[in-house]
Design a protein around this motif. Structure first.
Motif, PDB file in Angstrom:
ATOM      1  N   ALA A   1       0.614  -1.354   0.135  1.00 45.07           N
ATOM      2  CA  ALA A   1       0.060   0.011   0.010  1.00 45.07           C
ATOM      3  C   ALA A   1       0.681   1.486   0.091  1.00 45.07           C
ATOM      4  CB  ALA A   1      -1.025  -0.099   1.198  1.00 45.07           C
ATOM      5  N   TYR A   2       1.928   1.415   0.722  1.00 48.45           N
ATOM      6  CA  TYR A   2       2.603   2.427   0.862  1.00 48.45           C
ATOM      7  C   TYR A   2       3.449   2.727  -0.497  1.00 48.45           C
ATOM      8  CZ  TYR A   2       6.741   5.400   1.921  1.00 48.45           C
ATOM      9  OH  TYR A   2       7.649   6.579   2.247  1.00 48.45           O
ATOM     10  N   ASP A   3       3.954   1.575  -1.211  1.00 44.32           N
ATOM     11  CA  ASP A   3       4.543   1.628  -2.400  1.00 44.32           C
ATOM     12  C   ASP A   3       3.486   2.237  -3.420  1.00 44.32           C
ATOM     13  OD1 ASP A   3       7.093   0.806  -1.305  1.00 44.32           O
ATOM     14  OD2 ASP A   3       6.884  -1.466  -1.966  1.00 44.32           O
ATOM     15  N   LEU A   4       2.601   1.671  -3.465  1.00 42.24           N
ATOM     16  CA  LEU A   4       1.403   2.014  -4.260  1.00 42.24           C
ATOM     17  C   LEU A   4       1.294   3.722  -4.264  1.00 42.24           C
ATOM     18  CD1 LEU A   4      -0.969  -0.694  -4.570  1.00 42.24           C
ATOM     19  CD2 LEU A   4       0.510   0.013  -6.344  1.00 42.24           C
ATOM     20  N   ALA A   5       1.003   4.144  -2.833  1.00 38.50           N
ATOM     21  CA  ALA A   5       0.717   5.395  -2.736  1.00 38.50           C
ATOM     22  C   ALA A   5       1.724   6.335  -2.837  1.00 38.50           C
ATOM     23  CB  ALA A   5       0.126   5.526  -1.311  1.00 38.50           C
ATOM     24  N   SER A   6       3.003   5.772  -2.734  1.00 37.17           N
ATOM     25  CA  SER A   6       4.280   6.626  -3.093  1.00 37.17           C
ATOM     26  C   SER A   6       4.381   6.793  -4.517  1.00 37.17           C
ATOM     27  CB  SER A   6       5.309   6.172  -2.268  1.00 37.17           C
ATOM     28  OG  SER A   6       5.089   6.002  -0.894  1.00 37.17           O
ATOM     29  N   ASP A   7       4.358   5.941  -5.366  1.00 36.01           N
ATOM     30  CA  ASP A   7       4.901   5.719  -6.761  1.00 36.01           C
ATOM     31  C   ASP A   7       3.886   6.219  -7.671  1.00 36.01           C
ATOM     32  OD1 ASP A   7       7.062   4.712  -5.677  1.00 36.01           O
ATOM     33  OD2 ASP A   7       6.436   2.538  -6.219  1.00 36.01           O
ATOM     34  N   LEU A   8       2.478   5.941  -7.187  1.00 41.54           N
ATOM     35  CA  LEU A   8       1.321   6.603  -8.462  1.00 41.54           C
ATOM     36  C   LEU A   8       1.448   8.121  -8.375  1.00 41.54           C
ATOM     37  CD1 LEU A   8      -1.204   3.709  -7.556  1.00 41.54           C
ATOM     38  CD2 LEU A   8       0.123   4.066  -9.572  1.00 41.54           C
ATOM     39  N   PRO A   9       1.084   8.707  -9.307  1.00 38.59           N
ATOM     40  CA  PRO A   9       0.953  10.202  -9.275  1.00 38.59           C
ATOM     41  C   PRO A   9       0.090  10.721  -8.279  1.00 38.59           C
ATOM     42  CG  PRO A   9       0.844   9.336 -11.492  1.00 38.59           C
ATOM     43  CD  PRO A   9       0.904   8.043 -10.627  1.00 38.59           C
ATOM     44  N   ASP A  10       0.733  11.708  -7.622  1.00 40.83           N
ATOM     45  CA  ASP A  10      -0.347  12.232  -6.550  1.00 40.83           C
ATOM     46  C   ASP A  10      -1.227  13.224  -7.140  1.00 40.83           C
ATOM     47  OD1 ASP A  10      -1.402  13.052  -4.170  1.00 40.83           O
ATOM     48  OD2 ASP A  10       0.455  13.808  -3.193  1.00 40.83           O
ATOM     49  N   LYS A  11      -2.235  12.743  -7.842  1.00 42.16           N
ATOM     50  CA  LYS A  11      -3.309  13.585  -8.322  1.00 42.16           C
ATOM     51  C   LYS A  11      -4.571  13.061  -8.227  1.00 42.16           C
ATOM     52  CE  LYS A  11      -2.311  12.013 -13.198  1.00 42.16           C
ATOM     53  NZ  LYS A  11      -1.695  12.781 -14.374  1.00 42.16           N
ATOM     54  N   LYS A  12      -5.582  13.418  -8.520  1.00 38.91           N
ATOM     55  CA  LYS A  12      -6.997  12.944  -8.598  1.00 38.91           C
ATOM     56  C   LYS A  12      -6.878  11.920  -9.830  1.00 38.91           C
ATOM     57  CE  LYS A  12      -9.850  16.632  -6.734  1.00 38.91           C
ATOM     58  NZ  LYS A  12     -10.988  17.326  -6.874  1.00 38.91           N
TER      59      LYS A  12
ATOM     60  N   VAL B   1      -2.988  -2.020   5.332  1.00 42.41           N
ATOM     61  CA  VAL B   1      -3.015  -1.258   3.873  1.00 42.41           C
ATOM     62  C   VAL B   1      -3.684   0.204   4.203  1.00 42.41           C
ATOM     63  CG1 VAL B   1      -4.611  -1.022   2.075  1.00 42.41           C
ATOM     64  CG2 VAL B   1      -4.046  -3.366   2.523  1.00 42.41           C
ATOM     65  N   LEU B   2      -4.716   0.439   5.120  1.00 44.77           N
ATOM     66  CA  LEU B   2      -4.961   1.746   5.500  1.00 44.77           C
ATOM     67  C   LEU B   2      -3.606   2.576   6.333  1.00 44.77           C
ATOM     68  CD1 LEU B   2      -7.092   4.111   6.169  1.00 44.77           C
ATOM     69  CD2 LEU B   2      -7.233   2.962   8.456  1.00 44.77           C
ATOM     70  N   ASN B   3      -2.939   2.028   6.954  1.00 45.09           N
ATOM     71  CA  ASN B   3      -1.757   2.704   7.439  1.00 45.09           C
ATOM     72  C   ASN B   3      -0.466   2.781   6.448  1.00 45.09           C
ATOM     73  OD1 ASN B   3      -1.510   2.914  10.702  1.00 45.09           O
ATOM     74  ND2 ASN B   3      -2.869   1.333  10.130  1.00 45.09           N
ATOM     75  N   GLY B   4      -0.267   1.674   5.604  1.00 44.71           N
ATOM     76  CA  GLY B   4       0.593   2.158   4.451  1.00 44.71           C
ATOM     77  C   GLY B   4       0.096   3.073   3.568  1.00 44.71           C
ATOM     78  N   LEU B   5      -1.213   3.371   3.232  1.00 50.63           N
ATOM     79  CA  LEU B   5      -1.619   4.337   2.374  1.00 50.63           C
ATOM     80  C   LEU B   5      -1.581   5.887   3.239  1.00 50.63           C
ATOM     81  CD1 LEU B   5      -5.082   2.963   1.374  1.00 50.63           C
ATOM     82  CD2 LEU B   5      -3.015   3.261  -0.339  1.00 50.63           C
ATOM     83  N   LEU B   6      -1.639   5.940   4.591  1.00 50.36           N
ATOM     84  CA  LEU B   6      -1.791   7.120   5.185  1.00 50.36           C
ATOM     85  C   LEU B   6      -0.124   7.522   5.325  1.00 50.36           C
ATOM     86  CD1 LEU B   6      -4.629   6.633   7.545  1.00 50.36           C
ATOM     87  CD2 LEU B   6      -4.235   8.676   6.263  1.00 50.36           C
ATOM     88  N   ASP B   7       0.656   6.465   5.430  1.00 52.76           N
ATOM     89  CA  ASP B   7       2.074   6.659   5.643  1.00 52.76           C
ATOM     90  C   ASP B   7       2.598   7.465   4.601  1.00 52.76           C
ATOM     91  OD1 ASP B   7       2.179   5.518   8.222  1.00 52.76           O
ATOM     92  OD2 ASP B   7       3.178   3.724   7.512  1.00 52.76           O
ATOM     93  N   ALA B   8       2.247   7.216   3.345  1.00 45.26           N
ATOM     94  CA  ALA B   8       2.646   8.174   2.093  1.00 45.26           C
ATOM     95  C   ALA B   8       2.299   9.334   2.014  1.00 45.26           C
ATOM     96  CB  ALA B   8       2.162   7.173   0.993  1.00 45.26           C
ATOM     97  N   LYS B   9       1.224   9.984   2.690  1.00 46.07           N
ATOM     98  CA  LYS B   9       1.199  11.366   2.999  1.00 46.07           C
ATOM     99  C   LYS B   9       0.956  12.018   1.861  1.00 46.07           C
ATOM    100  CE  LYS B   9       3.728  12.023   7.532  1.00 46.07           C
ATOM    101  NZ  LYS B   9       3.867  10.433   7.803  1.00 46.07           N
ATOM    102  N   ARG B  10       0.034  11.303   1.031  1.00 46.41           N
ATOM    103  CA  ARG B  10      -0.489  11.983  -0.333  1.00 46.41           C
ATOM    104  C   ARG B  10      -1.427  13.332  -0.036  1.00 46.41           C
ATOM    105  NH1 ARG B  10      -0.487   8.662  -5.065  1.00 46.41           N
ATOM    106  NH2 ARG B  10      -2.328   9.672  -5.654  1.00 46.41           N
TER     107      ARG B  10
END
Length: 324
Positions: free
Chosen positions: A51-62, A79-88
């Motif tokens: 989750a962290y890798d996806l949230a970090s690597d995918l473009p930070d846009k809608k 998964v929730l914590n991984g997504l939030l750790d990426a701070k998008r």
């Protein structure tokens, strides 16, 4: 624009029932107009890393990207914590198909259970927008790092029961037939005679309170814990608050009676030894003794707990009442 699902799969959920259910889902969606990419969890902690890798690597846009967690409460927690750790700036919406043993988040969000995966999937595919849901935030022992939970954070008896249940030889058998909560109840019966009370302090919401004989202390985001037991019957995941419930131990008979109320009656708030408080502002809990805790079913063992709690929201791609 139809969503592109990135599925993070815990095939070990529910004692490998997750693998069987996911294979059925894959067979079912062949030929459907669904954009799907799949990541299979291969080691402990993988759902969080993925989750962290996806949230970090995918473009930070809608975008039309939706992260789909498949597994139990522990998988969704990671998964929730991984997504939030990426701070998008533009968080990726989180979808969920329950396939675990307890599935308390699914109950709180009124989703179908693992055995009704087809209905769950069909309802998921009707969703066309995300909705922000309330989630809990905690900071432990003056560490500034924030951690997140969507179910509950429990100290004492709750943590001891989850720890014993996870180690129980009965859990795999009950999980496989879809009755994972039974192993929790078996462990609870054993731990009620072993777990000890402890001293705790609460501060927040213009209130200070001491609990000299706390036995079970839970901060929860919806009614359920332990695979469907209503610890906080009036709490709802759509509400922007957290509920504190504390069971105090004066004697063993009184305690057993109080605990039975949450299993059979859900009228524990009427008991003098049970404290409950709805909390809309930040608050703290201090426990100056070694205790076991559980966060969304994951065990934490600390010599003491100095906790700060707050709330936030996260976009979930799940059916709402109006969409069902």
């Amino acid at each position: 624009m139809r969503p592109h699902f990135y599925a993070i799969i815990n095939q070990h959920a529910g004692n490998y029932r997750g693998r069987e259910i996911w294979h059925k889902i894959q067979d079912y969606i062949i030929g459907l107009d669904i954009r799907l990419s799949v990541l299979i969890s291969s080691y402990p902690g993988a759902p969080r890393d993925y989750a962290y890798d996806l949230a970090s690597d995918l473009p930070d846009k809608k975008s039309n990207i939706v992260i789909l967690a498949f597994g139990g409460d522990g998988t969704l927690h990671e998964v929730l914590n991984g997504l939030l750790d990426a701070k998008r700036k533009h968080p990726l919406p989180l979808a969920y198909i329950a396939a675990g043993s307890g599935n308390d988040f699914a109950r709180g969000a009124k989703l179908e259970s693992a055995r009704h995966w087809k209905k769950n999937l069909q309802e998921l595919l009707k969703v066309d927008h995300s909705n922000n849901l309330n989630i809990g935030v905690y900071q432990l022992n003056k560490n500034p790092k924030k951690h997140y939970f969507m179910n509950s954070f429990g100290i004492g008896f709750d943590g001891a029961v989850v720890n014993a249940s996870n180690k129980s030889k009965f859990k795999k058998r009950f999980n496989y037939v879809g009755f994972g909560a039974v192993s929790y109840l078996i462990s609870a019966i054993a731990m009620v005679f072993q777990a000890k009370s402890y001293s705790a302090e609460f501060e927040g919401n213009n209130l200070q309170k001491k609990f000299p004989n706390a036995f079970l202390m839970t901060v929860t985001n919806h009614p359920y814990f332990g695979g469907g037991i209503k610890i906080a019957p009036d709490e709802k995941i759509e509400m922007h608050d957290l509920k504190l419930v504390v069971f105090q131990k004066n004697n063993l008979i009184q305690l057993i009676g109080n605990l039975l109320t949450i299993v059979f009656g859900s009228f524990q708030y009427k008991m003098k030894s049970v404290y409950n408080k709805t909390l809309k502002d930040d608050f703290s809990l201090n426990v100056d003794s070694k205790q076991l805790a559980q966060i969304d079913g994951q065990v934490l063992n600390e010599d003491s707990f100095k906790l700060n709690f707050s709330r936030t929201t996260y976009p979930f791609w799940i059916p709402t009442k109006s969409e069902k």
